[in-house]
Design a protein around this motif. Structure first.
Motif, PDB file in Angstrom:
ATOM      1  N   PHE A 126      24.667  29.204  14.081  1.00 50.38           N
ATOM      2  CA  PHE A 126      23.301  29.571  13.701  1.00 50.38           C
ATOM      3  C   PHE A 126      23.383  30.784  12.799  1.00 50.38           C
ATOM      4  CE2 PHE A 126      19.607  32.307  14.315  1.00 50.38           C
ATOM      5  CZ  PHE A 126      18.593  31.449  13.968  1.00 50.38           C
ATOM      6  N   HIS A 127      22.801  30.671  11.609  1.00 46.15           N
ATOM      7  CA  HIS A 127      22.793  31.775  10.649  1.00 46.15           C
ATOM      8  C   HIS A 127      21.406  31.874  10.029  1.00 46.15           C
ATOM      9  CE1 HIS A 127      27.157  32.065  10.811  1.00 46.15           C
ATOM     10  NE2 HIS A 127      27.207  30.755  10.653  1.00 46.15           N
ATOM     11  N   ARG A 128      21.117  33.040   9.483  1.00 43.46           N
ATOM     12  CA  ARG A 128      19.856  33.258   8.757  1.00 43.46           C
ATOM     13  C   ARG A 128      20.179  33.538   7.291  1.00 43.46           C
ATOM     14  NH1 ARG A 128      15.039  32.381  10.031  1.00 43.46           N
ATOM     15  NH2 ARG A 128      14.335  34.243   8.972  1.00 43.46           N
ATOM     16  N   TRP A 129      19.447  32.898   6.393  1.00 41.96           N
ATOM     17  CA  TRP A 129      19.530  33.163   4.966  1.00 41.96           C
ATOM     18  C   TRP A 129      18.200  33.760   4.528  1.00 41.96           C
ATOM     19  CZ3 TRP A 129      21.407  27.834   2.663  1.00 41.96           C
ATOM     20  CH2 TRP A 129      22.701  27.560   3.116  1.00 41.96           C
TER      21      TRP A 129
ATOM     22  N   ASN B 156      14.057  21.560  -6.122  1.00 38.84           N
ATOM     23  CA  ASN B 156      14.739  22.768  -6.596  1.00 38.84           C
ATOM     24  C   ASN B 156      15.589  23.470  -5.533  1.00 38.84           C
ATOM     25  OD1 ASN B 156      12.989  24.290  -4.987  1.00 38.84           O
ATOM     26  ND2 ASN B 156      11.791  25.081  -6.695  1.00 38.84           N
ATOM     27  N   ALA B 157      15.584  22.982  -4.314  1.00 42.61           N
ATOM     28  CA  ALA B 157      16.252  23.674  -3.204  1.00 42.61           C
ATOM     29  C   ALA B 157      17.747  23.885  -3.442  1.00 42.61           C
ATOM     30  CB  ALA B 157      16.044  22.912  -1.895  1.00 42.61           C
ATOM     31  N   LEU B 158      18.429  22.866  -3.946  1.00 41.51           N
ATOM     32  CA  LEU B 158      19.876  22.996  -4.142  1.00 41.51           C
ATOM     33  C   LEU B 158      20.208  24.002  -5.239  1.00 41.51           C
ATOM     34  CD1 LEU B 158      21.031  19.293  -3.729  1.00 41.51           C
ATOM     35  CD2 LEU B 158      20.927  21.120  -2.020  1.00 41.51           C
ATOM     36  N   GLN B 159      19.333  24.124  -6.220  1.00 39.09           N
ATOM     37  CA  GLN B 159      19.529  25.118  -7.276  1.00 39.09           C
ATOM     38  C   GLN B 159      19.211  26.513  -6.755  1.00 39.09           C
ATOM     39  OE1 GLN B 159      17.150  24.454 -10.758  1.00 39.09           O
ATOM     40  NE2 GLN B 159      17.966  26.226 -11.834  1.00 39.09           N
ATOM     41  N   VAL B 160      18.103  26.668  -6.042  1.00 38.85           N
ATOM     42  CA  VAL B 160      17.694  27.971  -5.510  1.00 38.85           C
ATOM     43  C   VAL B 160      18.757  28.531  -4.570  1.00 38.85           C
ATOM     44  CG1 VAL B 160      16.019  29.131  -4.017  1.00 38.85           C
ATOM     45  CG2 VAL B 160      15.216  27.557  -5.788  1.00 38.85           C
TER      46      VAL B 160
ATOM     47  N   GLU C 183      24.711  29.760  -1.544  1.00 38.45           N
ATOM     48  CA  GLU C 183      24.821  29.556  -0.103  1.00 38.45           C
ATOM     49  C   GLU C 183      25.343  28.151   0.210  1.00 38.45           C
ATOM     50  OE1 GLU C 183      22.197  30.759  -1.702  1.00 38.45           O
ATOM     51  OE2 GLU C 183      21.546  32.620  -0.731  1.00 38.45           O
ATOM     52  N   VAL C 184      24.825  27.155  -0.522  1.00 36.15           N
ATOM     53  CA  VAL C 184      25.250  25.769  -0.328  1.00 36.15           C
ATOM     54  C   VAL C 184      26.732  25.628  -0.657  1.00 36.15           C
ATOM     55  CG1 VAL C 184      25.016  23.414  -1.237  1.00 36.15           C
ATOM     56  CG2 VAL C 184      22.975  24.722  -0.610  1.00 36.15           C
TER      57      VAL C 184
ATOM     58  N   GLU D 246      26.012  17.979  12.089  1.00 30.28           N
ATOM     59  CA  GLU D 246      24.692  17.903  11.471  1.00 30.28           C
ATOM     60  C   GLU D 246      24.253  19.323  11.139  1.00 30.28           C
ATOM     61  OE1 GLU D 246      20.254  15.987  12.107  1.00 30.28           O
ATOM     62  OE2 GLU D 246      21.752  15.733  13.669  1.00 30.28           O
ATOM     63  N   ASP D 247      24.410  19.701   9.876  1.00 25.50           N
ATOM     64  CA  ASP D 247      24.016  21.022   9.405  1.00 25.50           C
ATOM     65  C   ASP D 247      22.702  20.903   8.648  1.00 25.50           C
ATOM     66  OD1 ASP D 247      26.582  21.666  10.270  1.00 25.50           O
ATOM     67  OD2 ASP D 247      26.877  23.124   8.662  1.00 25.50           O
ATOM     68  N   ARG D 248      21.744  21.759   9.016  1.00 30.08           N
ATOM     69  CA  ARG D 248      20.445  21.769   8.352  1.00 30.08           C
ATOM     70  C   ARG D 248      20.041  23.209   8.068  1.00 30.08           C
ATOM     71  NH1 ARG D 248      21.832  17.397   8.222  1.00 30.08           N
ATOM     72  NH2 ARG D 248      20.828  15.492   8.870  1.00 30.08           N
ATOM     73  N   TYR D 249      19.553  23.421   6.849  1.00 29.20           N
ATOM     74  CA  TYR D 249      18.959  24.707   6.483  1.00 29.20           C
ATOM     75  C   TYR D 249      17.485  24.464   6.232  1.00 29.20           C
ATOM     76  CZ  TYR D 249      17.395  28.762   4.006  1.00 29.20           C
ATOM     77  OH  TYR D 249      16.660  29.860   3.631  1.00 29.20           O
TER      78      TYR D 249
END
Length: 187
Positions: free
Chosen positions: A36-39, A49-53, A57-58, A104-107
């Motif tokens: 568990f992490h916070r960004w 645009n999520a993958l670019q933003v 981190e990705v 299963e990783d989800r942000y």
């Protein structure tokens, strides 16, 4: 606000842990191999645009964990039959207890959802909000609730392009615990 609630798997009558502290959440989950992490949260994120933003981190997560396929998914409330049908279909699909052969990783870039992890004789409900990255290890029994009016953007990480494949347990345990909507109402 992120919330971790832990109950015995016999039902939610006894709360074993309830915390909104990110460090406590990370520590509690780490004991079970759950990351568990916070960004930082960026306003205006969409599936497009999520993958670019979140490119840096990705890339870091993909390199560290060996992910080869990453995408973004969005559910946004709309007063349309298409949204209502999709919301019911997707929610019901993920509500049943299941496992995956892969992590299963989800942000959560926007919105919220609850991962329920059935580990040993306990259920860990992780109410994730924008800024939360949760990694459910392969073969961990769990289910996911996005609520009756799903509203989120999530970045999903995979080790191959097969994407999401669930191995359903047939258990009705998910019906015995508070739903996304009930947990949200208690915050």
């Amino acid at each position: 606000m992120t919330l971790l609630t832990v109950w015995p798997d016999s039902g939610p009558d006894e709360v074993l842990v309830r915390t909104t502290d990110p460090d406590e959440i990370a520590t509690e989950l780490k004991e079970h191999g759950v990351r568990f992490h916070r960004w930082s949260v960026v306003d205006g994120v969409t599936a497009e645009n999520a993958l670019q933003v979140y490119e840096k981190e990705v890339a870091r997560v993909s390199e560290t964990e060996g992910y080869t396929y990453v995408d973004a998914m969005e559910m946004a409330p709309a007063d349309t039959d298409e949204y209502r049908t999709k919301a019911v279909e997707f929610r019901n699909k993920f509500l049943a207890e299941h496992t995956h052969d892969d992590d299963e990783d989800r942000y959560f870039a926007r919105g919220a959802g609850v991962f329920y992890l059935h580990i040993g004789d306990k259920v860990y409900a992780v109410y994730c909000t924008a800024g939360d990255l949760l990694s459910v290890p392969a073969n961990t029994t769990h289910w996911f609730d996005m609520g009756t009016e799903p509203d989120y953007v999530s970045i999903r990480f995979f080790h191959d392009d097969d994407g999401w494949i669930g191995n359903f347990t047939g258990s009705d345990i998910a019906t015995k615990f508070p739903t996304f909507d009930e947990l949200r109402a208690g915050l």
